[in-house]
Design a protein around this motif. Structure first.
Motif, PDB file in Angstrom:
ATOM      1  N   ALA A 100      -2.414  -9.048 -60.901  1.00 35.74           N
ATOM      2  CA  ALA A 100      -2.647 -10.323 -60.159  1.00 35.74           C
ATOM      3  C   ALA A 100      -2.684 -10.200 -58.753  1.00 35.74           C
ATOM      4  CB  ALA A 100      -1.794 -11.529 -60.452  1.00 35.74           C
ATOM      5  N   ASP A 147      -6.068  -9.143 -57.779  1.00 42.69           N
ATOM      6  CA  ASP A 147      -7.065  -9.921 -58.226  1.00 42.69           C
ATOM      7  C   ASP A 147      -7.778  -9.005 -59.308  1.00 42.69           C
ATOM      8  OD1 ASP A 147      -8.709 -11.959 -58.953  1.00 42.69           O
ATOM      9  OD2 ASP A 147     -10.219 -11.541 -57.257  1.00 42.69           O
ATOM     10  N   ARG A 148      -7.047  -8.410 -60.241  1.00 40.49           N
ATOM     11  CA  ARG A 148      -7.673  -7.369 -61.402  1.00 40.49           C
ATOM     12  C   ARG A 148      -6.675  -7.993 -62.604  1.00 40.49           C
ATOM     13  NH1 ARG A 148     -12.446  -5.155 -61.039  1.00 40.49           N
ATOM     14  NH2 ARG A 148     -12.338  -3.594 -59.077  1.00 40.49           N
ATOM     15  N   SER A 172      -1.209 -16.567 -54.077  1.00 43.45           N
ATOM     16  CA  SER A 172      -2.771 -16.317 -55.019  1.00 43.45           C
ATOM     17  C   SER A 172      -2.371 -15.758 -56.158  1.00 43.45           C
ATOM     18  CB  SER A 172      -3.370 -15.378 -53.983  1.00 43.45           C
ATOM     19  OG  SER A 172      -3.919 -15.988 -52.916  1.00 43.45           O
ATOM     20  N   ALA A 173      -1.584 -14.635 -56.357  1.00 44.36           N
ATOM     21  CA  ALA A 173      -1.234 -14.153 -57.376  1.00 44.36           C
ATOM     22  C   ALA A 173      -0.624 -15.025 -58.519  1.00 44.36           C
ATOM     23  CB  ALA A 173      -0.190 -12.990 -57.376  1.00 44.36           C
ATOM     24  N   ARG A 178      -3.245 -17.246 -59.904  1.00 43.72           N
ATOM     25  CA  ARG A 178      -4.138 -16.263 -61.035  1.00 43.72           C
ATOM     26  C   ARG A 178      -3.368 -16.465 -62.505  1.00 43.72           C
ATOM     27  NH1 ARG A 178      -4.691 -12.709 -56.336  1.00 43.72           N
ATOM     28  NH2 ARG A 178      -6.914 -13.422 -55.508  1.00 43.72           N
TER      29      ARG A 178
END
Length: 164
Positions: A14, A17-18, A46-47, A50
């Motif tokens: 996360a 961003d994968r 952000s993680a 997600r």
């Protein structure tokens, strides 16, 4: 049966961003409540967003254990690791996602198939989903403070035709 995950592989993916690689490779991923609790405490907003989105979309799903975590697991592993392994055993999961060496050793000893964030990224490289495994490992180090021993990194990169 879907895979079960501990905190580290989810959070690390996360952060860089994968996270979608897990959905693509595994479909549904189950997590025990202890892992959910650990994910919610991480500082990277952000993680967390997600991960929350993955839970809302229901491909990342919280599943409670029907029994308790065996004492021998609780004594040697962190809560999330112990719960993830216990849930994988309960569900007879095909795979458990773990990054920490102690948890991976336990999974191996009790016959659970396991992989971690590096295995997920390697599969993505093999399928052409990521172009440079070296770049992904560098991102893990820089953005997620992920540790990978240089010898393991060299072996991993060589296995996909990349050199250090």
């Amino acid at each position: 049966m879907p895979a079960v995950s501990n905190t580290s592989p989810l959070f690390n993916l996360a952060v860089i961003d994968r996270l979608e690689l897990l959905r693509e490779q595994l479909g549904e991923v189950l997590i025990p409540p202890g892992v959910e609790s650990e994910l919610k405490r991480h500082r990277n907003e952000s993680a967390r967003e997600r991960l929350d989105a993955a839970i809302r979309l229901k491909w990342l799903r919280v599943v409670s254990l029907t029994g308790s975590v065996p004492d021998n697991l609780a004594a040697i592993l962190h809560r999330g690791e112990a719960e993830a392994i216990a849930l994988a055993l309960e569900l007879k999961a095909d795979l458990v996602l773990l990054d920490e060496s102690d948890a991976r050793s336990v999974a191996k000893r009790i016959g659970l198939a396991h992989t971690g964030v590096l295995g997920v990224l390697r599969r993505a490289k093999d399928s052409g989903r990521v172009t440079s495994l070296r770049a992904e490992v560098a991102r893990l180090r820089a953005e997620a403070n992920f540790f990978v021993h240089r010898a393991l990194e060299k072996e991993l990169l060589a296995s996909v035709g990349e050199e250090i």
